[in-house]
Design a protein around this motif. Structure first.
Motif, PDB file in Angstrom:
ATOM      1  N   TYR A 196       7.113   4.763  -0.781  1.00  8.22           N
ATOM      2  CA  TYR A 196       6.711   3.583  -1.442  1.00  8.22           C
ATOM      3  C   TYR A 196       5.674   3.394  -0.533  1.00  8.22           C
ATOM      4  N   ILE A 197       4.823   2.790  -0.633  1.00  6.02           N
ATOM      5  CA  ILE A 197       3.866   2.028   0.045  1.00  6.02           C
ATOM      6  C   ILE A 197       3.064   1.308  -1.051  1.00  6.02           C
ATOM      7  N   LEU A 198       3.821   0.277   0.321  1.00  6.81           N
ATOM      8  CA  LEU A 198       3.186  -1.484   0.265  1.00  6.81           C
ATOM      9  C   LEU A 198       3.002  -2.144   1.307  1.00  6.81           C
ATOM     10  N   ARG A 199       1.498  -2.836   0.550  1.00  6.19           N
ATOM     11  CA  ARG A 199       0.844  -3.139   1.429  1.00  6.19           C
ATOM     12  C   ARG A 199       0.789  -4.856   1.151  1.00  6.19           C
ATOM     13  N   ASN A 200       0.610  -5.863   2.043  1.00 10.75           N
ATOM     14  CA  ASN A 200       0.802  -7.273   1.740  1.00 10.75           C
ATOM     15  C   ASN A 200       1.260  -7.543   1.149  1.00 10.75           C
ATOM     16  N   HIS A 201       2.418  -7.426   1.451  1.00 14.67           N
ATOM     17  CA  HIS A 201       4.067  -7.941   0.134  1.00 14.67           C
ATOM     18  C   HIS A 201       4.616  -7.374   1.137  1.00 14.67           C
ATOM     19  N   GLU A 202       6.025  -8.316   0.734  1.00  9.80           N
ATOM     20  CA  GLU A 202       6.847  -8.208   1.359  1.00  9.80           C
ATOM     21  C   GLU A 202       7.966  -7.455   0.362  1.00  9.80           C
ATOM     22  N   TRP A 203       9.030  -6.066   1.332  1.00 15.19           N
ATOM     23  CA  TRP A 203       9.696  -4.852   1.103  1.00 15.19           C
ATOM     24  C   TRP A 203      10.592  -5.370   0.134  1.00 15.19           C
ATOM     25  N   LYS A 204      11.030  -5.270  -0.490  1.00 14.76           N
ATOM     26  CA  LYS A 204      12.192  -6.106  -1.599  1.00 14.76           C
ATOM     27  C   LYS A 204      13.638  -4.829  -1.218  1.00 14.76           C
ATOM     28  N   GLY A 205      12.923  -3.694  -0.732  1.00  8.05           N
ATOM     29  CA  GLY A 205      14.116  -2.790  -1.824  1.00  8.05           C
ATOM     30  C   GLY A 205      14.769  -2.239  -0.609  1.00  8.05           C
ATOM     31  N   GLU A 206      15.184  -3.304   0.222  1.00  6.97           N
ATOM     32  CA  GLU A 206      16.506  -2.837   1.206  1.00  6.97           C
ATOM     33  C   GLU A 206      18.246  -3.605   0.585  1.00  6.97           C
ATOM     34  N   GLU A 207      17.294  -4.520  -1.143  1.00  4.00           N
ATOM     35  CA  GLU A 207      17.573  -5.954  -0.604  1.00  4.00           C
ATOM     36  C   GLU A 207      18.922  -5.448  -1.921  1.00  4.00           C
ATOM     37  N   ILE A 254      -8.257   9.265  -2.026  1.00  4.10           N
ATOM     38  CA  ILE A 254      -8.000   7.840  -3.348  1.00  4.10           C
ATOM     39  C   ILE A 254      -7.141   6.777  -2.375  1.00  4.10           C
ATOM     40  N   ALA A 255      -6.788   6.983  -1.151  1.00  5.19           N
ATOM     41  CA  ALA A 255      -5.335   5.590  -0.820  1.00  5.19           C
ATOM     42  C   ALA A 255      -6.758   4.476  -0.037  1.00  5.19           C
ATOM     43  N   LYS A 256      -6.189   3.502  -0.675  1.00  5.03           N
ATOM     44  CA  LYS A 256      -6.588   2.298   0.562  1.00  5.03           C
ATOM     45  C   LYS A 256      -5.674   2.355   1.977  1.00  5.03           C
ATOM     46  N   PRO A 257      -6.424   2.335   3.224  1.00  2.00           N
ATOM     47  CA  PRO A 257      -6.014   2.348   4.206  1.00  2.00           C
ATOM     48  C   PRO A 257      -4.291   1.544   4.465  1.00  2.00           C
ATOM     49  N   TYR A 258      -3.793   2.280   4.460  1.00  6.48           N
ATOM     50  CA  TYR A 258      -2.253   1.752   5.152  1.00  6.48           C
ATOM     51  C   TYR A 258      -1.785   1.283   6.387  1.00  6.48           C
ATOM     52  N   THR A 259      -0.719   1.527   7.306  1.00  6.72           N
ATOM     53  CA  THR A 259       0.253   1.491   8.102  1.00  6.72           C
ATOM     54  C   THR A 259       1.502   1.986   8.459  1.00  6.72           C
ATOM     55  N   ASP A 260       1.481   2.379   9.794  1.00  5.18           N
ATOM     56  CA  ASP A 260       3.161   2.450   9.209  1.00  5.18           C
ATOM     57  C   ASP A 260       4.027   1.606   8.890  1.00  5.18           C
ATOM     58  N   SER A 261       3.909   0.241   8.811  1.00  5.40           N
ATOM     59  CA  SER A 261       4.554  -0.709   8.312  1.00  5.40           C
ATOM     60  C   SER A 261       4.694  -0.786   6.418  1.00  5.40           C
ATOM     61  N   ASP A 262       3.840  -0.315   6.489  1.00  4.91           N
ATOM     62  CA  ASP A 262       3.521  -0.076   4.808  1.00  4.91           C
ATOM     63  C   ASP A 262       4.291   1.534   3.935  1.00  4.91           C
ATOM     64  N   LEU A 285       6.676  16.631   2.773  1.00  8.35           N
ATOM     65  CA  LEU A 285       6.577  15.879   3.620  1.00  8.35           C
ATOM     66  C   LEU A 285       6.159  16.511   5.321  1.00  8.35           C
ATOM     67  N   ASP A 286       6.090  17.180   5.610  1.00  4.89           N
ATOM     68  CA  ASP A 286       5.872  18.291   6.607  1.00  4.89           C
ATOM     69  C   ASP A 286       4.023  18.887   6.517  1.00  4.89           C
ATOM     70  N   ALA A 287       3.780  18.356   5.880  1.00  2.00           N
ATOM     71  CA  ALA A 287       2.174  18.451   5.466  1.00  2.00           C
ATOM     72  C   ALA A 287       1.718  16.775   5.812  1.00  2.00           C
ATOM     73  N   GLY A 288       2.393  15.619   5.220  1.00  2.00           N
ATOM     74  CA  GLY A 288       1.505  14.580   5.768  1.00  2.00           C
ATOM     75  C   GLY A 288       1.642  14.340   4.501  1.00  2.00           C
ATOM     76  N   LEU A 289       1.661  12.471   4.089  1.00  2.34           N
ATOM     77  CA  LEU A 289       1.055  12.035   3.029  1.00  2.34           C
ATOM     78  C   LEU A 289      -0.311  12.599   2.257  1.00  2.34           C
ATOM     79  N   ASP A 290      -1.420  12.453   2.927  1.00  7.38           N
ATOM     80  CA  ASP A 290      -2.516  12.626   2.848  1.00  7.38           C
ATOM     81  C   ASP A 290      -3.048  13.866   1.850  1.00  7.38           C
ATOM     82  N   SER A 291      -2.245  14.654   2.246  1.00  6.77           N
ATOM     83  CA  SER A 291      -1.774  15.953   1.566  1.00  6.77           C
ATOM     84  C   SER A 291      -0.856  16.198  -0.043  1.00  6.77           C
TER      85      SER A 291
END
Length: 220
Positions: free
Chosen positions: A209-220, A186-194, A152-158
């Motif tokens: 976990y990265i999830l774009r364009n859909h509602e995250w349900k992992g808190e449920e 290879i990653a498609k663009p994502y934001t911090d909210s993803d 994690l200290d090296a960043g997600l792109d690594s």
């Protein structure tokens, strides 16, 4: 400080269960027990008022999160559950007395008692493999190239995944275990909210976990 973790791109995961099967095989996990489960989340309406077939489903692999502040370590009376300098949480089976305090303290239900050995088991992040510069087996065998391993200290792109990016590259077993690509390649663009974690109850889960364009349900 190193904190090894796994990043799963849920938009790429196809729910093939390859990670779960590979984990069981390489670690000798008993039938009926799992170090890595894949949950189906959904289907949900893909927009307000939407009905089938306008629905979406995603798949959520759940395993030990190798937390920064693991509750399992805090409650272990013998020191069997401990955190290593690389950030992983491990179990010393020589010290484990099978009390299962750690299993009760884990908010994700990913520990269990091995009835044969009378010790608690869980995902080790394939400690025996990453110590040799290899990938965790669930990452190496991900057919959708949805799982990536890194610090994690090296960043997600690594974070690195199995095989090279080239479509014409060798897709054989040896190649995907020795040639890596990075998530940044290879990653498609994502934001911090993803970017998401499983529920944090003070333990600070490390896996992402990265999830774009859909509602995250992992808190449920």
């Amino acid at each position: 400080m190193t904190q090894y973790a796994i990043l799963t791109d849920l938009n790429r995961c196809v729910g093939c269960l390859g990670c779960s099967v590979a984990c069981k095989v390489v670690n000798g996990v008993e039938i009926g027990s799992f170090w890595n489960k894949v949950l189906r989340i959904g289907p949900f309406p893909d927009g307000e008022g939407a009905q089938f077939p306008d629905v979406y489903t995603y798949f959520l692999p759940v395993t030990c999160q190798h937390c920064e502040n693991p509750a399992c370590v805090a409650v272990c009376p013998t020191g069997a559950s401990h955190k290593l300098p690389d950030g992983t949480v491990q179990i010393d089976k020589e010290k484990c007395i099978g009390c299962q305090f750690c299993a009760m303290a884990c908010p994700y239900g990913v520990r269990y008692l091995n009835e044969t050995g009378r010790v608690v088991e869980k995902c080790t992040l394939c400690e025996q493999k990453i110590a040799q510069g290899e990938l965790p087996q669930c990452v190496a065998q991900c057919g959708g190239r949805a799982r990536f391993f890194g610090d994690l200290d090296a960043g997600l792109d690594s974070f690195v995944g199995a095989g090279k990016v080239s479509i014409a590259g060798d897709a054989g077993y040896d190649a995907v275990n020795s040639e890596f690509c990075t998530y940044g390649e290879i990653a498609k663009p994502y934001t911090d909210s993803d970017v998401h974690h499983l529920p944090n109850v003070g333990n600070d889960p490390s896996f992402l976990y990265i999830l774009r364009n859909h509602e995250w349900k992992g808190e449920e």
